[in-house]
Design a protein around this motif. Sequence first.
Motif, PDB file in Angstrom:
ATOM      1  N   SER A  37       0.649  -1.387  -0.096  1.00  0.00           N
ATOM      2  CA  SER A  37       0.239  -0.068   0.253  1.00  0.00           C
ATOM      3  C   SER A  37       0.938   1.318  -0.164  1.00  0.00           C
ATOM      4  N   MET A  38       0.096   2.454  -0.365  1.00  0.00           N
ATOM      5  CA  MET A  38       0.830   3.880  -0.211  1.00  0.00           C
ATOM      6  C   MET A  38      -0.047   4.687   0.548  1.00  0.00           C
ATOM      7  N   ASP A  39       0.546   5.566   1.211  1.00  0.00           N
ATOM      8  CA  ASP A  39       0.000   6.236   2.067  1.00  0.00           C
ATOM      9  C   ASP A  39      -0.266   7.881   1.304  1.00  0.00           C
ATOM     10  N   SER A  40      -1.050   8.561   1.869  1.00  0.00           N
ATOM     11  CA  SER A  40      -1.457   9.711   0.883  1.00  0.00           C
ATOM     12  C   SER A  40      -0.019  10.874   0.560  1.00  0.00           C
ATOM     13  N   GLY A  41       0.865  10.948   1.403  1.00  0.00           N
ATOM     14  CA  GLY A  41       2.003  11.870   1.351  1.00  0.00           C
ATOM     15  C   GLY A  41       2.873  11.114   0.335  1.00  0.00           C
ATOM     16  N   GLU A  42       3.069   9.654   0.285  1.00  0.00           N
ATOM     17  CA  GLU A  42       3.938   8.970  -0.482  1.00  0.00           C
ATOM     18  C   GLU A  42       3.300   9.142  -1.718  1.00  0.00           C
ATOM     19  N   SER A  68       1.269  11.257  -3.153  1.00  0.00           N
ATOM     20  CA  SER A  68       1.312  12.738  -3.607  1.00  0.00           C
ATOM     21  C   SER A  68       2.606  13.059  -4.327  1.00  0.00           C
ATOM     22  N   ALA A  69       3.759  12.770  -3.444  1.00  0.00           N
ATOM     23  CA  ALA A  69       5.165  12.967  -3.887  1.00  0.00           C
ATOM     24  C   ALA A  69       5.304  12.055  -5.187  1.00  0.00           C
ATOM     25  N   LEU A  70       5.009  11.110  -5.088  1.00  0.00           N
ATOM     26  CA  LEU A  70       5.281  10.302  -6.586  1.00  0.00           C
ATOM     27  C   LEU A  70       4.812  10.606  -7.662  1.00  0.00           C
ATOM     28  N   VAL A  71       3.427  11.182  -7.433  1.00  0.00           N
ATOM     29  CA  VAL A  71       2.501  11.947  -8.741  1.00  0.00           C
ATOM     30  C   VAL A  71       3.404  13.178  -9.034  1.00  0.00           C
ATOM     31  N   GLY A  72       3.812  14.162  -8.053  1.00  0.00           N
ATOM     32  CA  GLY A  72       4.411  15.060  -8.271  1.00  0.00           C
ATOM     33  C   GLY A  72       5.606  15.034  -9.283  1.00  0.00           C
ATOM     34  N   ILE A  73       6.506  14.091  -8.937  1.00  0.00           N
ATOM     35  CA  ILE A  73       7.670  13.605  -9.353  1.00  0.00           C
ATOM     36  C   ILE A  73       7.519  13.124 -10.916  1.00  0.00           C
ATOM     37  N   LEU A  74       6.618  12.261 -11.245  1.00  0.00           N
ATOM     38  CA  LEU A  74       6.350  11.484 -12.444  1.00  0.00           C
ATOM     39  C   LEU A  74       5.696  12.338 -13.408  1.00  0.00           C
ATOM     40  N   ASN A  75       4.893  13.414 -12.772  1.00  0.00           N
ATOM     41  CA  ASN A  75       4.103  14.314 -14.032  1.00  0.00           C
ATOM     42  C   ASN A  75       5.370  15.128 -14.477  1.00  0.00           C
ATOM     43  N   GLY A  76       6.385  15.207 -13.998  1.00  0.00           N
ATOM     44  CA  GLY A  76       7.562  16.178 -14.586  1.00  0.00           C
ATOM     45  C   GLY A  76       8.623  15.023 -15.163  1.00  0.00           C
ATOM     46  N   CYS A  77       7.875  13.932 -15.448  1.00  0.00           N
ATOM     47  CA  CYS A  77       9.123  13.076 -16.204  1.00  0.00           C
ATOM     48  C   CYS A  77       8.743  12.982 -17.787  1.00  0.00           C
TER      49      CYS A  77
END
Length: 220
Positions: free
Chosen positions: A204-209, A211-220
Amino acid sequence: MALKTFIPGVYARRIGVLASAAALAALTSLVSAPAAQASPPAPISAAAARSYLATVTPKTEGSLSGYSRSLFPHWSTVSGTCNTRETVLKRDGVGVVTDSACAAVSGSWYSEYDGATWTNAADLDIDHVVPLAEAWRSGAASWTTSKRQQFANDLTRPQLIAVTDNVNQAKGDQDPGKWLPSRTAYRCTYARMWVEVKQYWGLSMDSGEKSALVGILNGC
């Protein structure tokens, strides 16, 4: 029709020339062959990682109650005298030489997390991209010891990587919402690695985790 005269010396020289040409071609083939990949298995694409994250419902992490690294047995024997750590050191290094016990005695290693280069294997840790304690809080607490051992020694997914030892220690058991490689050029790859490992192992993933991943991957 005139018959060609067989001249042994000329024939021998011709065979010698052909053999030399064949040897040169073989050598050229070896030189031009791609070098071995000094890195973990390539992770899923940023697009695939984003698609998976879109399906993830954040979940509050579990506790560390009952956790112990010994519940994730590592490093397992891979082949002969080589265990998982030594296998990763050889895979991620350049010009690695090992002794009869498979310990790396020389070579060069580039730490993707911080951009440092090392020539002493003692300066490197093998990082679990998704830390063992993080896995415990995300679902591994309910696994069998055998499954946790497979996770801790997973060479098939991008879960293990040789990095600077004190950088790995500073990371500890933090997820991407709390820690990322200081080398920003590697963060996209790191996020893709993290997502693939969590997806494959059903963690599983928590919300902070997330959100951080989405933010990074949106810039890839």
